[in-house]
Design an enzyme around this catalytic site. Structure first.
Site, PDB file in Angstrom:
ATOM      1  N   THR A   1       0.682  -1.209   0.187  1.00  0.00           N
ATOM      2  CA  THR A   1       0.185  -0.127  -0.103  1.00  0.00           C
ATOM      3  C   THR A   1       0.984   1.246   0.114  1.00  0.00           C
ATOM      4  OG1 THR A   1      -1.861  -1.030   1.124  1.00  0.00           O
ATOM      5  CG2 THR A   1      -1.564   1.318   1.588  1.00  0.00           C
TER       6      THR A   1
ATOM      7  N   ARG B   1     -14.152  -7.389  -0.120  1.00  0.00           N
ATOM      8  CA  ARG B   1     -13.554  -6.993   1.252  1.00  0.00           C
ATOM      9  C   ARG B   1     -12.972  -5.501   1.069  1.00  0.00           C
ATOM     10  NH1 ARG B   1      -7.763  -5.426   2.285  1.00  0.00           N
ATOM     11  NH2 ARG B   1      -7.572  -5.939   4.613  1.00  0.00           N
TER      12      ARG B   1
ATOM     13  N   GLY C   1     -10.526  -2.924   3.136  1.00  0.00           N
ATOM     14  CA  GLY C   1      -9.495  -2.819   3.866  1.00  0.00           C
ATOM     15  C   GLY C   1      -9.589  -1.395   4.893  1.00  0.00           C
ATOM     16  N   ASP C   2      -8.680  -1.247   5.622  1.00  0.00           N
ATOM     17  CA  ASP C   2      -8.347  -0.086   6.468  1.00  0.00           C
ATOM     18  C   ASP C   2      -8.161   1.192   5.652  1.00  0.00           C
ATOM     19  OD1 ASP C   2      -5.589  -1.271   6.246  1.00  0.00           O
ATOM     20  OD2 ASP C   2      -4.852   0.333   7.300  1.00  0.00           O
TER      21      ASP C   2
ATOM     22  N   THR D   1      -0.124   1.219   6.867  1.00  0.00           N
ATOM     23  CA  THR D   1       0.021   0.086   5.824  1.00  0.00           C
ATOM     24  C   THR D   1       0.085  -1.280   6.819  1.00  0.00           C
ATOM     25  OG1 THR D   1       1.326  -1.120   4.225  1.00  0.00           O
ATOM     26  CG2 THR D   1       2.592   0.425   5.719  1.00  0.00           C
ATOM     27  N   GLY D   2      -0.609  -2.238   6.522  1.00  0.00           N
ATOM     28  CA  GLY D   2      -0.348  -3.335   7.247  1.00  0.00           C
ATOM     29  C   GLY D   2      -1.844  -4.261   7.115  1.00  0.00           C
TER      30      GLY D   2
ATOM     31  N   GLY E   1      -5.062  -4.712   7.326  1.00  0.00           N
ATOM     32  CA  GLY E   1      -6.057  -3.957   7.609  1.00  0.00           C
ATOM     33  C   GLY E   1      -6.954  -4.072   8.724  1.00  0.00           C
TER      34      GLY E   1
HETATM   35  N1  ASP Z   1      -3.709  -2.221   4.549  1.00  0.00           N
HETATM   36  C1  ASP Z   1      -3.895  -2.707   3.560  1.00  0.00           C
HETATM   37  C2  ASP Z   1      -5.236  -3.579   3.480  1.00  0.00           C
HETATM   38  O1  ASP Z   1      -5.225  -4.175   4.587  1.00  0.00           O
HETATM   39  C3  ASP Z   1      -2.958  -3.758   2.843  1.00  0.00           C
HETATM   40  C4  ASP Z   1      -1.576  -2.966   2.896  1.00  0.00           C
HETATM   41  O2  ASP Z   1      -1.063  -2.086   3.600  1.00  0.00           O
HETATM   42  O3  ASP Z   1      -0.802  -3.068   1.933  1.00  0.00           O
HETATM   43  O4  ASP Z   1      -6.142  -3.451   2.596  1.00  0.00           O
END
Ligand code: ASP
Length: 304
Positions: free
Chosen positions: A170, A198, A200-201, A221-222, A224
């Site tokens: 991300t 789905r 995400g965050d 990022t992480g 989510g």
């Molecule tokens: N945070 C993002 C998600 O869960 C994924 C990412 O950080 O690459 O959609």
């Protein structure tokens, strides 16, 4: 003094283990994104313009999981999420599940500025973006051979989005401009092999993205789902406002909480006073910092 910080995802990158070509491409992409945002801030432009410009560069770069180069959902399609927030007045716009809008972050900005809404999803979001004059592309335009390979490999192993080796690509940008206003932008294809639909965050205001001139601008990022459950980006701002934490302490505290809940990832943030901080629980995070005093930094590993 203006400051701009960007990220291109947190993950298991370690010195000597990351493919040198991949590393060079990511570092070059981060430098280009810093250039784009810094040029705006240096001319006295606003934080919102700067984070959108930096995010656009990263969305177009196949090295990162946003726009072109996004990861694939389990059904083989790309679905993009993005959000932008202006700390001056806490205006926000977000899109989720885009399948044909080339510039997800610009679609989020259009939602913020040209609609009464904060979050628009799926076909409705692409239609809104098209009506707002944003370029539409075939879903295959987002797909790179490497992302297709990653999906095939994961599905062949019988794994889902949550078993994958941690590599969150991300992208995000946060900035404070010369007037002391902050803004945040985050854009992503989400997690490889996620269920279609789905969300995400990243596009959820307060989870992966938040900006408040009274505290900070944050992009995450992480994994989510954990950032959603901890309302991570808002929690960082809340800790600054209610607990008097400085920026770094607020970031570190929230990432500890995320770690304790089984999450991994990273965050970048700037404050209206000009503080900038990053923190991550993974071995590395693609990241960069530019500031009016001439600071220019691009880093990948924890040890950088
Ligand atoms: N945070 C993002 C998600 O869960 C994924 C990412 O950080 O690459 O959609």
């Amino acid at each position: 003094m203006w400051k701009l910080m960007i990220h291109g995802g947190a993950g298991s990158m370690r010195p000597g283990q990351l493919d040198p070509q991949q590393e060079a491409a990511a570092r070059a992409g981060l430098a280009r994104a810093l250039d784009a945002g810094a040029a705006i801030l240096d001319e006295g432009g606003g934080a919102v313009d700067a984070v959108e410009a930096a995010a656009r560069v990263l969305e177009e770069d196949p090295a990162f999981n946003a726009g072109h180069g996004s990861v694939l959902a389990a059904d083989g399609h790309v679905e993009c999420d993005a959000a932008i927030m202006d700390g001056n007045g806490r205006h926000a716009g977000a899109v989720a599940g885009l399948r044909s809008t080339r510039a997800p972050i610009s679609a989020a900005r259009k939602v913020m500025e040209d609609s009464p809404h904060v979050l628009i999803s799926k076909g409705g979001a692409d239609e809104f973006a098209r009506e707002a004059g944003l370029e539409q592309v075939a879903n295959s335009w987002f797909v790179t051979p490497e992302r297709r390979r990653q999906l095939d490999e994961l599905l062949a192993k019988g794994h889902d989005a949550f078993d994958a080796e941690i590599k969150y690509g991300t992208i995000g940008a946060v900035a404070v401009d010369r007037d002391g206003h902050v803004a945040a932008a985050t854009s992503t294809g989400g997690l490889t092999a996620k269920r279609w639909g789905r969300i995400g965050d990243s596009p959820l205001i307060g989870a992966g993205t938040y900006a408040d001139d009274r505290a900070a601008a944050v992009s995450a990022t992480g994994l989510g789902e954990i950032f959603i459950r901890t309302a991570a980006a808002h929690e960082i701002c809340a800790r600054m406002r209610y607990c008097g934490h400085d920026l770094q302490a607020a970031l570190d505290h929230v990432l500890d909480e995320i770690g304790a809940m089984g999450g991994t990832g990273g965050v970048i943030a700037v404050s209206p006073a000009g503080d900038a901080a990053w923190s991550f629980t993974t071995p590395g995070m693609y990241r960069g910092l530019a500031a009016e005093d001439g600071t220019r930094e691009v880093a990948v590993f924890g040890s950088d």
